[in-house]
Design a protein around this motif. Sequence first.
Motif, PDB file in Angstrom:
ATOM      1  N   TRP A 568       0.836  -1.185   0.000  1.00  0.00           N
ATOM      2  CA  TRP A 568       0.000   0.000   0.000  1.00  0.00           C
ATOM      3  C   TRP A 568       0.875   1.241   0.000  1.00  0.00           C
ATOM      4  N   TRP A 569       0.353   2.316  -0.581  1.00  0.00           N
ATOM      5  CA  TRP A 569       0.974   3.626  -0.386  1.00  0.00           C
ATOM      6  C   TRP A 569      -0.148   4.607  -0.030  1.00  0.00           C
ATOM      7  N   ALA A 570       0.218   5.679   0.646  1.00  0.00           N
ATOM      8  CA  ALA A 570      -0.766   6.670   1.069  1.00  0.00           C
ATOM      9  C   ALA A 570      -0.116   8.034   1.090  1.00  0.00           C
ATOM     10  N   TRP A 571      -0.930   9.058   0.903  1.00  0.00           N
ATOM     11  CA  TRP A 571      -0.443  10.411   1.179  1.00  0.00           C
ATOM     12  C   TRP A 571      -0.955  10.832   2.553  1.00  0.00           C
ATOM     13  N   GLY A 572      -0.235  11.723   3.192  1.00  0.00           N
ATOM     14  CA  GLY A 572      -0.609  12.161   4.525  1.00  0.00           C
ATOM     15  C   GLY A 572      -0.209  13.598   4.764  1.00  0.00           C
ATOM     16  N   ASP A 573      -0.640  14.121   5.907  1.00  0.00           N
ATOM     17  CA  ASP A 573      -0.327  15.493   6.318  1.00  0.00           C
ATOM     18  C   ASP A 573       0.547  15.475   7.562  1.00  0.00           C
ATOM     19  N   ILE A 574       1.258  16.566   7.775  1.00  0.00           N
ATOM     20  CA  ILE A 574       2.105  16.688   8.948  1.00  0.00           C
ATOM     21  C   ILE A 574       1.287  17.000  10.194  1.00  0.00           C
ATOM     22  N   ASP A 575       0.049  17.508  10.026  1.00  0.00           N
ATOM     23  CA  ASP A 575      -0.787  17.876  11.178  1.00  0.00           C
ATOM     24  C   ASP A 575      -1.766  16.758  11.531  1.00  0.00           C
ATOM     25  N   VAL A 576      -1.265  15.533  11.578  1.00  0.00           N
ATOM     26  CA  VAL A 576      -2.086  14.361  11.885  1.00  0.00           C
ATOM     27  C   VAL A 576      -1.426  13.582  13.014  1.00  0.00           C
ATOM     28  N   LEU A 577      -2.232  13.146  13.989  1.00  0.00           N
ATOM     29  CA  LEU A 577      -1.786  12.188  14.992  1.00  0.00           C
ATOM     30  C   LEU A 577      -2.316  10.821  14.570  1.00  0.00           C
ATOM     31  N   TRP A 578      -1.415   9.844  14.522  1.00  0.00           N
ATOM     32  CA  TRP A 578      -1.733   8.570  13.907  1.00  0.00           C
ATOM     33  C   TRP A 578      -2.094   7.528  14.962  1.00  0.00           C
ATOM     34  N   GLY A 579      -3.141   6.785  14.686  1.00  0.00           N
ATOM     35  CA  GLY A 579      -3.507   5.651  15.508  1.00  0.00           C
ATOM     36  C   GLY A 579      -2.895   4.372  14.969  1.00  0.00           C
ATOM     37  N   ASP A 580      -3.538   3.250  15.245  1.00  0.00           N
ATOM     38  CA  ASP A 580      -3.048   1.933  14.829  1.00  0.00           C
ATOM     39  C   ASP A 580      -3.472   1.689  13.376  1.00  0.00           C
ATOM     40  N   LEU A 581      -2.684   2.171  12.412  1.00  0.00           N
ATOM     41  CA  LEU A 581      -3.048   2.049  11.004  1.00  0.00           C
ATOM     42  C   LEU A 581      -3.165   0.602  10.534  1.00  0.00           C
ATOM     43  N   PRO A 582      -2.235  -0.303  10.887  1.00  0.00           N
ATOM     44  CA  PRO A 582      -2.373  -1.686  10.417  1.00  0.00           C
ATOM     45  C   PRO A 582      -3.688  -2.335  10.843  1.00  0.00           C
ATOM     46  N   ARG A 583      -4.165  -2.006  12.008  1.00  0.00           N
ATOM     47  CA  ARG A 583      -5.409  -2.613  12.490  1.00  0.00           C
ATOM     48  C   ARG A 583      -6.585  -2.258  11.585  1.00  0.00           C
ATOM     49  N   TYR A 584      -6.628  -1.020  11.116  1.00  0.00           N
ATOM     50  CA  TYR A 584      -7.777  -0.579  10.338  1.00  0.00           C
ATOM     51  C   TYR A 584      -7.633  -0.889   8.850  1.00  0.00           C
ATOM     52  N   LEU A 585      -6.401  -0.855   8.315  1.00  0.00           N
ATOM     53  CA  LEU A 585      -6.256  -1.212   6.909  1.00  0.00           C
ATOM     54  C   LEU A 585      -6.501  -2.692   6.680  1.00  0.00           C
ATOM     55  N   ALA A 586      -6.322  -3.504   7.730  1.00  0.00           N
ATOM     56  CA  ALA A 586      -6.617  -4.932   7.594  1.00  0.00           C
ATOM     57  C   ALA A 586      -8.104  -5.181   7.361  1.00  0.00           C
ATOM     58  N   LEU A 587      -8.962  -4.175   7.644  1.00  0.00           N
ATOM     59  CA  LEU A 587     -10.394  -4.321   7.437  1.00  0.00           C
ATOM     60  C   LEU A 587     -10.796  -4.091   5.986  1.00  0.00           C
ATOM     61  N   ALA A 588      -9.882  -3.589   5.167  1.00  0.00           N
ATOM     62  CA  ALA A 588     -10.207  -3.336   3.764  1.00  0.00           C
ATOM     63  C   ALA A 588     -10.501  -4.650   3.051  1.00  0.00           C
ATOM     64  N   PRO A 589     -11.541  -4.695   2.213  1.00  0.00           N
ATOM     65  CA  PRO A 589     -11.860  -5.929   1.489  1.00  0.00           C
ATOM     66  C   PRO A 589     -10.756  -6.287   0.509  1.00  0.00           C
ATOM     67  N   PRO A 590     -10.614  -7.574   0.177  1.00  0.00           N
ATOM     68  CA  PRO A 590      -9.537  -7.982  -0.730  1.00  0.00           C
ATOM     69  C   PRO A 590      -9.603  -7.294  -2.088  1.00  0.00           C
ATOM     70  N   ARG A 591     -10.805  -6.968  -2.568  1.00  0.00           N
ATOM     71  CA  ARG A 591     -10.916  -6.328  -3.870  1.00  0.00           C
ATOM     72  C   ARG A 591     -10.881  -4.813  -3.777  1.00  0.00           C
ATOM     73  N   GLY A 592     -10.769  -4.256  -2.573  1.00  0.00           N
ATOM     74  CA  GLY A 592     -10.724  -2.811  -2.423  1.00  0.00           C
ATOM     75  C   GLY A 592      -9.429  -2.242  -2.946  1.00  0.00           C
ATOM     76  N   SER A 593      -9.523  -1.209  -3.758  1.00  0.00           N
ATOM     77  CA  SER A 593      -8.336  -0.586  -4.343  1.00  0.00           C
ATOM     78  C   SER A 593      -7.801   0.567  -3.502  1.00  0.00           C
ATOM     79  N   PHE A 594      -8.624   1.103  -2.588  1.00  0.00           N
ATOM     80  CA  PHE A 594      -8.187   2.252  -1.803  1.00  0.00           C
ATOM     81  C   PHE A 594      -8.948   2.270  -0.492  1.00  0.00           C
ATOM     82  N   VAL A 595      -8.444   3.070   0.438  1.00  0.00           N
ATOM     83  CA  VAL A 595      -9.084   3.260   1.734  1.00  0.00           C
ATOM     84  C   VAL A 595      -9.135   4.753   2.008  1.00  0.00           C
TER      85      VAL A 595
END
Length: 805
Positions: A568-595
């Motif tokens: 995966w690749w993503a764009w992001g901002d510097i004014d963001v506090l990040w949570g547990d990204l792997p936990r939530y991206l794992a919820l993406a369906p196998p055929r999903g192209s983006f989140v």
Amino acid sequence: MADRTQPLVLHHKNPVPSYVPNTWRCSMLHNACLTLSTPQPTCSARCRKRPWRLDVYGPNASSQVRQVLAERRFMRDPIESFKLRPLQRDVHNMSAGAVPPSPILRGEAGGLTMIWPVFEPSYGDFWRDTMLPLGHLLSLGRLPHRLGFSGLPTGSGALARTNAVEGLERIRSVCTFERTSPRTLRCEDACYESVRLCEILPHSSLRGSAAWLAMASLDAALGFKARYARRFILNLNEVVAACDGLLLGGWTLRCEAHALAGMSLHAVVAKMRQTDVFVSMHGGDCINALHMRPGRAVIELVNHGFEKAPWVWLDQYMRLVKRTFRVRRIVLPSTSGQRASGSNQTQNWKQMQKNFADAWNANGTLPWPRLRDELHAIVHERLLTRAAGGQPQQPPLQRQQPQPPQQQRRRHMTRLEHEGVDEPPPKYGTLVVLVPYFGALPPWLPIALASMGGPNAELVRFFIVGDASVPPDVSVPSNVRFVPAEWDEVRRRVREKLGVDMPYDSPSYQCKGCVMYSSDRAAANASVLAAEARARVAGSLLHHSNKVTDLKPFMAALWPELLAGAAWWAWGDIDVLWGDLPRYLALAPPRGSFVCPLLPNPWGAATWGPFTAWRIAHNTTELFRESRKWRRVLQEPRPMQFDEWWGSGSSDWRMSFVVQRLVRQGRLGDAGVALPLAEAKSCVDPCAWCPCGAHTFEWRASRGADGVGGLRVNGGSEVMLLHLAIAKRGWDAANTPPHVARATCLHGRIGTQRTRRGAPAAVRPAPLERNRPARGTGRSISYGGRVAVGVCDAADGSRQRKRES
């Protein structure tokens, strides 16, 4: 990136010249007037009385003349060719206010090309050093319409009666300007939109088969039928060299040229079975495309003029392959001898048929940018359709029995792997987050860096691309890297990788008459809102003053080396506090192209500036090319919110709506998952579904025995990320000491919840319901006060240290 083993074949009927010479060098003048005087038969540079003069008009006349004189200072004299022919006495710049003596000719008649043949009086030298190079340009379709020679050869004996340019005069306008010729008119006094002053390079640059083809083109201009095989791709070697090894959509192309007519049938079938894209001139050899595997692509090259031929003739081969293969057609640019054909009533059918035949059987030049665009469209469409679960348009070759879903999926994944698409398993893979940032580092950087680590340390890599370097007293997690890049480096990458010039020297946009949009709608009074409404109508409303936000969709294409090994690749901002990204991206369906955390939403907004993630195997690194304005986004210094779904004017070209369109077409897999997020923004906003109301947070680097971890907002449930938004105004360096980047538990207050009377309320968090506080509590949250950040005990959440103001 998969290296393609199947070649892209560019087919031609016969070998073409392997040597491509440089024919001439020219300098350009605009708005120039030619004035002729007495012809000089025996001199050129040393003539006391000048036979012609060229006057240049316009505000840039002086600089144009200086440039031309510098570029053509080594041009050889046509009479005394062992000496130089300077132009200082013949080319002049007029004053800024001067007016041309006659109207300036424009269009096809508004261009004049002036040529000084080397050893002009000699008949053999004139053919060798002038006519053959011009014949080469004629064969490539690059010979200008109006040609002016300093003079033509006089010769001796029978040669004196031979007109060397007789063939050119039949298809071009030819004249002389220094001397007269008994069979060629002298040029006229006129003002031209453009004048090119050209010197033909020495004859050693044209040799072998290229010289033969040049003479054959001049013979054809005289009306002689060519006895050699036609329909050459004249610049075949140049196109193959540009194509071979090209990185396109994550694939490395292997391009080959083959003369199929000289191969055995077994060799032809074997080669075509390995081919993904077949490029061929129109003709019977196009039928070889049927040897390819279904679902491949065919690009047919059609000469200019023949595209108007009757469909029975034009489509006689393509109709055989259209329903099995992806078929595209490129109409080549016009070359000599190709007359525009059509249904003109003044032409009888026999004449039209002759014109079609001449155009059909002519040689052609394939513009590389046109072929590159077609290849990109084929690769992009094919990968998106396959990765999103679409089926290629193939005929039902044989009836198959229905299979269980598990077996169907196994066969589908096998087919994707065979096609070169390495589809990741349904589980989460490595994520690369690209954060462009230019300027001074913000005071909340330490806590933002801390949130990039913790639960993200193993599976997420953050790259902060910009001109800033991390302060020495700030700790940086091991999965975070600062990529140094000045703005000039960004411009260089855009120019080299995307072919677009960015004509501004800084990402900061200055606009004196513009009005800045107030993102805090609760604090905006009536006068502010009225000023914004007027600016929106006038087109002078600014949402950002920094161009960096528009770069986010381009980041993967500009820094592809940073995506190595990522799923995966993503764009992001510097004014963001990040949570547990792997936990939530794992919820993406196998055929999903983006989140996109904003989905689902009533407006269908499919991208979000602070964070949007893309599955690399679905060919998402260059989706910006699907927008009709992506080049203008880079060329325009004004921020255009290209990464968002909102902004001034129409938004159909912005990435959010581009992705919507691709999902509807089945070229991208829908995200199909609702993810929790938070934004520190006022809830007093016309958007009734936008995230807002985050005023406290707690972040933990790991999960305790109770399973609590990641990022929690307003004392409620866990969220994927927190966008600081308006809360940034209350932040200063004193609020975030550098040591927080090493902490394992952080908490903070970034907003204030007030009672109806305006006094601060007791500690009473407003939990989020679908990214917004419950109805009735959101409007009581405001921002602008000082932010408080502290370090807590990850075990029980009790405070050990706190800095407040």
